[in-house]
Design a protein around this motif. Structure first.
Motif, PDB file in Angstrom:
ATOM      1  N   LEU A 147       0.825  -1.153  -0.129  1.00 64.80           N
ATOM      2  CA  LEU A 147      -0.087  -0.007   0.080  1.00 64.80           C
ATOM      3  C   LEU A 147       0.943   1.390  -0.177  1.00 64.80           C
ATOM      4  O   LEU A 147       0.504   2.289  -0.668  1.00 64.80           O
ATOM      5  CB  LEU A 147      -0.838   0.163   1.206  1.00 64.80           C
ATOM      6  N   ARG A 148       2.022   1.375   0.754  1.00 63.70           N
ATOM      7  CA  ARG A 148       2.612   2.553   1.019  1.00 63.70           C
ATOM      8  C   ARG A 148       3.286   2.638  -0.612  1.00 63.70           C
ATOM      9  O   ARG A 148       3.518   3.900  -0.902  1.00 63.70           O
ATOM     10  CB  ARG A 148       3.759   2.203   1.938  1.00 63.70           C
ATOM     11  N   TYR A 164      -4.528  -3.868  11.709  1.00 63.51           N
ATOM     12  CA  TYR A 164      -3.428  -3.245  11.411  1.00 63.51           C
ATOM     13  C   TYR A 164      -3.334  -2.607   9.789  1.00 63.51           C
ATOM     14  O   TYR A 164      -3.256  -1.353   9.556  1.00 63.51           O
ATOM     15  CB  TYR A 164      -1.977  -3.947  11.234  1.00 63.51           C
ATOM     16  N   ILE A 165      -4.013  -3.498   9.097  1.00 61.15           N
ATOM     17  CA  ILE A 165      -4.255  -3.038   7.610  1.00 61.15           C
ATOM     18  C   ILE A 165      -5.165  -2.031   7.511  1.00 61.15           C
ATOM     19  O   ILE A 165      -5.021  -1.158   6.794  1.00 61.15           O
ATOM     20  CB  ILE A 165      -4.630  -4.447   6.612  1.00 61.15           C
ATOM     21  N   TYR A 166      -6.495  -2.300   8.257  1.00 64.23           N
ATOM     22  CA  TYR A 166      -7.494  -1.531   8.256  1.00 64.23           C
ATOM     23  C   TYR A 166      -7.168  -0.147   8.528  1.00 64.23           C
ATOM     24  O   TYR A 166      -7.369   1.237   7.918  1.00 64.23           O
ATOM     25  CB  TYR A 166      -8.575  -1.842   9.022  1.00 64.23           C
ATOM     26  N   ASP A 167      -6.297  -0.077   9.705  1.00 69.25           N
ATOM     27  CA  ASP A 167      -5.950   1.358  10.350  1.00 69.25           C
ATOM     28  C   ASP A 167      -5.013   1.939   9.384  1.00 69.25           C
ATOM     29  O   ASP A 167      -5.041   3.389   9.104  1.00 69.25           O
ATOM     30  CB  ASP A 167      -5.193   1.328  11.509  1.00 69.25           C
ATOM     31  N   GLU A 168      -4.204   1.417   8.697  1.00 66.09           N
ATOM     32  CA  GLU A 168      -3.102   1.937   7.756  1.00 66.09           C
ATOM     33  C   GLU A 168      -3.690   2.606   6.509  1.00 66.09           C
ATOM     34  O   GLU A 168      -3.429   3.518   5.740  1.00 66.09           O
ATOM     35  CB  GLU A 168      -1.956   0.805   7.132  1.00 66.09           C
ATOM     36  N   ILE A 169      -4.843   1.638   5.881  1.00 68.91           N
ATOM     37  CA  ILE A 169      -5.536   2.257   4.741  1.00 68.91           C
ATOM     38  C   ILE A 169      -6.286   3.607   4.988  1.00 68.91           C
ATOM     39  O   ILE A 169      -6.423   4.457   4.231  1.00 68.91           O
ATOM     40  CB  ILE A 169      -6.720   1.124   4.246  1.00 68.91           C
ATOM     41  N   ARG A 170      -6.974   3.729   6.291  1.00 71.72           N
ATOM     42  CA  ARG A 170      -7.507   4.952   6.646  1.00 71.72           C
ATOM     43  C   ARG A 170      -6.507   6.056   6.650  1.00 71.72           C
ATOM     44  O   ARG A 170      -6.743   7.276   6.532  1.00 71.72           O
ATOM     45  CB  ARG A 170      -8.486   4.724   8.014  1.00 71.72           C
ATOM     46  N   ARG A 171      -5.308   5.714   7.312  1.00 68.93           N
ATOM     47  CA  ARG A 171      -4.232   6.601   7.365  1.00 68.93           C
ATOM     48  C   ARG A 171      -3.836   7.167   5.932  1.00 68.93           C
ATOM     49  O   ARG A 171      -3.717   8.435   5.955  1.00 68.93           O
ATOM     50  CB  ARG A 171      -3.066   6.203   8.340  1.00 68.93           C
ATOM     51  N   LEU A 172      -3.558   6.348   5.120  1.00 71.38           N
ATOM     52  CA  LEU A 172      -2.958   6.613   4.065  1.00 71.38           C
ATOM     53  C   LEU A 172      -4.128   7.385   3.076  1.00 71.38           C
ATOM     54  O   LEU A 172      -3.892   8.420   2.397  1.00 71.38           O
ATOM     55  CB  LEU A 172      -2.691   5.225   3.115  1.00 71.38           C
ATOM     56  N   ARG A 173      -5.177   7.284   3.237  1.00 70.74           N
ATOM     57  CA  ARG A 173      -6.327   8.025   2.486  1.00 70.74           C
ATOM     58  C   ARG A 173      -6.564   9.242   2.954  1.00 70.74           C
ATOM     59  O   ARG A 173      -6.653  10.110   2.239  1.00 70.74           O
ATOM     60  CB  ARG A 173      -7.707   7.066   3.137  1.00 70.74           C
ATOM     61  N   GLY A 174      -6.065   9.545   4.247  1.00 71.13           N
ATOM     62  CA  GLY A 174      -6.051  10.825   4.816  1.00 71.13           C
ATOM     63  C   GLY A 174      -4.772  11.715   4.308  1.00 71.13           C
ATOM     64  O   GLY A 174      -4.763  12.785   4.134  1.00 71.13           O
ATOM     65  N   TYR A 205      -3.109  10.893   1.393  1.00 68.56           N
ATOM     66  CA  TYR A 205      -3.280  11.133  -0.014  1.00 68.56           C
ATOM     67  C   TYR A 205      -4.500  11.308  -0.253  1.00 68.56           C
ATOM     68  O   TYR A 205      -5.254  10.217  -1.093  1.00 68.56           O
ATOM     69  CB  TYR A 205      -2.621   9.853  -0.725  1.00 68.56           C
ATOM     70  N   PRO A 206      -5.354  12.298  -0.127  1.00 73.08           N
ATOM     71  CA  PRO A 206      -6.792  12.405  -0.274  1.00 73.08           C
ATOM     72  C   PRO A 206      -7.073  12.292  -1.720  1.00 73.08           C
ATOM     73  O   PRO A 206      -8.337  12.049  -2.183  1.00 73.08           O
ATOM     74  CB  PRO A 206      -7.102  13.924   0.248  1.00 73.08           C
ATOM     75  N   ASP A 207      -5.960  12.501  -2.569  1.00 69.76           N
ATOM     76  CA  ASP A 207      -6.403  12.379  -4.159  1.00 69.76           C
ATOM     77  C   ASP A 207      -6.533  11.096  -4.884  1.00 69.76           C
ATOM     78  O   ASP A 207      -6.902  10.790  -5.819  1.00 69.76           O
ATOM     79  CB  ASP A 207      -5.595  13.356  -4.657  1.00 69.76           C
ATOM     80  N   ILE A 208      -5.789  10.165  -3.914  1.00 64.63           N
ATOM     81  CA  ILE A 208      -5.895   8.680  -4.449  1.00 64.63           C
ATOM     82  C   ILE A 208      -6.939   7.743  -3.586  1.00 64.63           C
ATOM     83  O   ILE A 208      -6.814   7.854  -2.386  1.00 64.63           O
ATOM     84  CB  ILE A 208      -4.616   8.139  -4.136  1.00 64.63           C
ATOM     85  N   LYS A 209      -7.956   7.564  -4.253  1.00 65.72           N
ATOM     86  CA  LYS A 209      -8.930   6.615  -3.729  1.00 65.72           C
ATOM     87  C   LYS A 209      -8.728   5.178  -3.679  1.00 65.72           C
ATOM     88  O   LYS A 209      -7.908   4.638  -4.569  1.00 65.72           O
ATOM     89  CB  LYS A 209     -10.332   6.917  -4.586  1.00 65.72           C
ATOM     90  N   VAL A 210      -8.989   4.525  -2.753  1.00 65.94           N
ATOM     91  CA  VAL A 210      -8.664   2.944  -2.538  1.00 65.94           C
ATOM     92  C   VAL A 210     -10.337   2.254  -2.869  1.00 65.94           C
ATOM     93  O   VAL A 210     -11.287   2.508  -2.434  1.00 65.94           O
ATOM     94  CB  VAL A 210      -8.193   2.762  -1.247  1.00 65.94           C
ATOM     95  N   TYR A 211     -10.205   1.286  -3.685  1.00 65.18           N
ATOM     96  CA  TYR A 211     -11.509   0.514  -3.932  1.00 65.18           C
ATOM     97  C   TYR A 211     -11.070  -1.011  -3.843  1.00 65.18           C
ATOM     98  O   TYR A 211      -9.913  -1.605  -3.860  1.00 65.18           O
ATOM     99  CB  TYR A 211     -11.505   0.621  -5.419  1.00 65.18           C
ATOM    100  N   ALA A 212     -12.048  -1.763  -2.985  1.00 71.71           N
ATOM    101  CA  ALA A 212     -12.033  -3.227  -2.528  1.00 71.71           C
ATOM    102  C   ALA A 212     -12.584  -3.707  -3.497  1.00 71.71           C
ATOM    103  O   ALA A 212     -13.794  -3.625  -3.868  1.00 71.71           O
ATOM    104  CB  ALA A 212     -12.202  -3.473  -1.277  1.00 71.71           C
ATOM    105  N   VAL A 213     -12.207  -4.839  -4.370  1.00 72.89           N
ATOM    106  CA  VAL A 213     -12.763  -5.645  -5.212  1.00 72.89           C
ATOM    107  C   VAL A 213     -12.885  -7.208  -4.660  1.00 72.89           C
ATOM    108  O   VAL A 213     -11.725  -7.809  -4.839  1.00 72.89           O
ATOM    109  CB  VAL A 213     -12.255  -5.545  -6.784  1.00 72.89           C
ATOM    110  N   VAL A 214     -13.963  -7.654  -4.517  1.00 70.89           N
ATOM    111  CA  VAL A 214     -14.130  -9.058  -4.136  1.00 70.89           C
ATOM    112  C   VAL A 214     -14.441  -9.957  -4.969  1.00 70.89           C
ATOM    113  O   VAL A 214     -15.363  -9.718  -5.930  1.00 70.89           O
ATOM    114  CB  VAL A 214     -15.292  -9.187  -2.944  1.00 70.89           C
ATOM    115  N   THR A 215     -13.360 -11.009  -5.351  1.00 74.37           N
ATOM    116  CA  THR A 215     -13.601 -11.951  -6.480  1.00 74.37           C
ATOM    117  C   THR A 215     -14.382 -13.143  -5.998  1.00 74.37           C
ATOM    118  O   THR A 215     -15.636 -12.849  -5.764  1.00 74.37           O
ATOM    119  CB  THR A 215     -12.330 -12.290  -7.018  1.00 74.37           C
ATOM    120  N   ASP A 216     -13.837 -14.281  -5.479  1.00 71.92           N
ATOM    121  CA  ASP A 216     -14.914 -15.163  -5.007  1.00 71.92           C
ATOM    122  C   ASP A 216     -15.096 -14.956  -3.657  1.00 71.92           C
ATOM    123  O   ASP A 216     -16.591 -15.663  -3.217  1.00 71.92           O
ATOM    124  CB  ASP A 216     -13.900 -16.620  -5.030  1.00 71.92           C
ATOM    125  N   LEU A 217     -14.276 -14.638  -2.621  1.00 71.68           N
ATOM    126  CA  LEU A 217     -14.618 -14.699  -1.359  1.00 71.68           C
ATOM    127  C   LEU A 217     -13.979 -13.179  -0.435  1.00 71.68           C
ATOM    128  O   LEU A 217     -12.939 -13.072  -0.790  1.00 71.68           O
ATOM    129  CB  LEU A 217     -14.134 -16.020  -0.572  1.00 71.68           C
TER     130      LEU A 217
END
Length: 327
Positions: free
Chosen positions: A99-100, A127-137, A139-151
């Motif tokens: 992510l970084r 840990y991952i959840y907290d870091e995603i939210r920190r990085l979103r703050g 780098y506000p111009d870069i959005k994060v999208y989660a795409v679930v495939t099978d599960l």
């Protein structure tokens, strides 16, 4: 008596000539064989060198990308695949490191977490959840999208809920917002076999998860409180990430541990739409070119992990010696 000189016979001379010719042919054949062996040696060395280059190119494809591949505007893709646990491919260290790098890359226009996981450790997921939210703050111009495939279940959904938006296939399995910790009880079997269990501890409840000892009501209640506390933390994180999109007031069963198809998850507010990674990159992010930032271990590391640490982890989980799992 008189001494008589006799000339060497012609047959003796012919024999010497034949011997020399035979020796000459033998030496020439030896020299030719050495030259042939040298040529084959050079050929096999070149073949081995070429083979090693091909193996390196396959095992380390990042070498082929160069700097030019990541300078273009692209969608960064990071895989969250398999069990979320320390020392696994989907560990917090690996995902956060990827992510970084993706956020810091100047060509990144958006990030896709491509998820195919049943969940795992609440600590690693947190840990991952907290870091995603920190990085979103940061780098506000870069959005994060989660795409679930099978599960995308349990700890995997915990991670996904930190993204700006979540997408899935209509047949994906999404949800399972719950906590589990399973073990076995062998007390009666040991009694029938006449086996005596001897445990020496310092601390009244140090061995309360031992599957070879009878359960105590107060220890069972204590462990249930631990699981409920972890479950509450999970629920709060999902609510914080999803906000009003999550229809939990109308559907309290969302937090019961059940799992839904992608189509059902869309109605419940668990996901924002039905789309693949490629579609999100093209239609939503607007950068159809994708660059894989997933951190992958070497084949030797993966083999060692499977035959060593992973076996021990599975055994500990089976024996009830591991911590709670988001499932």
């Amino acid at each position: 008596m008189s001494d008589e000189w006799k000339a060497p016979s012609s047959s003796s001379g012919n024999d010497d000539q034949k011997s020399w010719k035979l020796l000459e042919r033998t030496l020439q054949a030896g020299i030719q064989e050495q030259r042939r062996a040298r040529r084959w040696g050079i050929f096999f060395k070149f073949l081995t060198f070429t083979y090693l280059l091909v193996v390196l190119a396959v095992l380390f494809p990042a070498f082929e990308l160069g700097d030019s591949a990541v300078e273009t505007r692209h969608t960064a893709v990071i895989d969250v695949r398999g069990v979320i646990a320390d020392e696994e491919a989907a560990s917090a260290d690996n995902i956060i490191g990827a992510l970084r790098e993706a956020f810091e890359d100047e060509g990144t226009r958006g990030i896709v977490l491509r998820i195919n996981s049943p969940g795992g450790s609440p600590v690693q997921s947190g840990y991952i959840y907290d870091e995603i939210r920190r990085l979103r703050g940061e780098y506000p111009d870069i959005k994060v999208y989660a795409v679930v495939t099978d599960l995308g279940a349990s700890g995997a959904y915990y991670i996904a809920s930190a993204a700006d938006e979540i997408y899935a296939n209509k047949s994906s399995l999404v949800g399972s917002i719950g906590v589990t910790a399973a073990t076995f009880g062998f007390v009666e079997a040991m009694d029938k076999l006449g086996v005596e269990r001897r445990v020496y501890t310092s601390g009244e409840h140090k061995a309360f998860l031992d599957p070879f000892q009878p359960q105590k009501p107060e220890e069972t209640q204590f462990w249930q409180n631990v699981l409920e506390t972890t479950h509450r933390q999970f629920i709060e994180a999902v609510k914080q990430g999803r906000g009003e999109r999550l229809q939990f007031e109308q559907h309290p069963e969302l937090f019961s541990g059940l799992v839904w198809s992608g189509e059902q998850a869309l109605e419940l507010g668990l996901v924002d739409g039905l789309a693949s990674t490629g579609e999100v990159a093209r239609r939503i992010i607007g950068a159809p070119e994708t660059v894989d930032f997933t951190i992958k271990g070497s084949p030797l590391e993966r083999l060692s992990k499977e035959l060593g640490a992973s076996v021990a982890d599975r055994l500990a989980m089976w024996m009830g010696l591991s911590g709670p799992t988001l499932k």
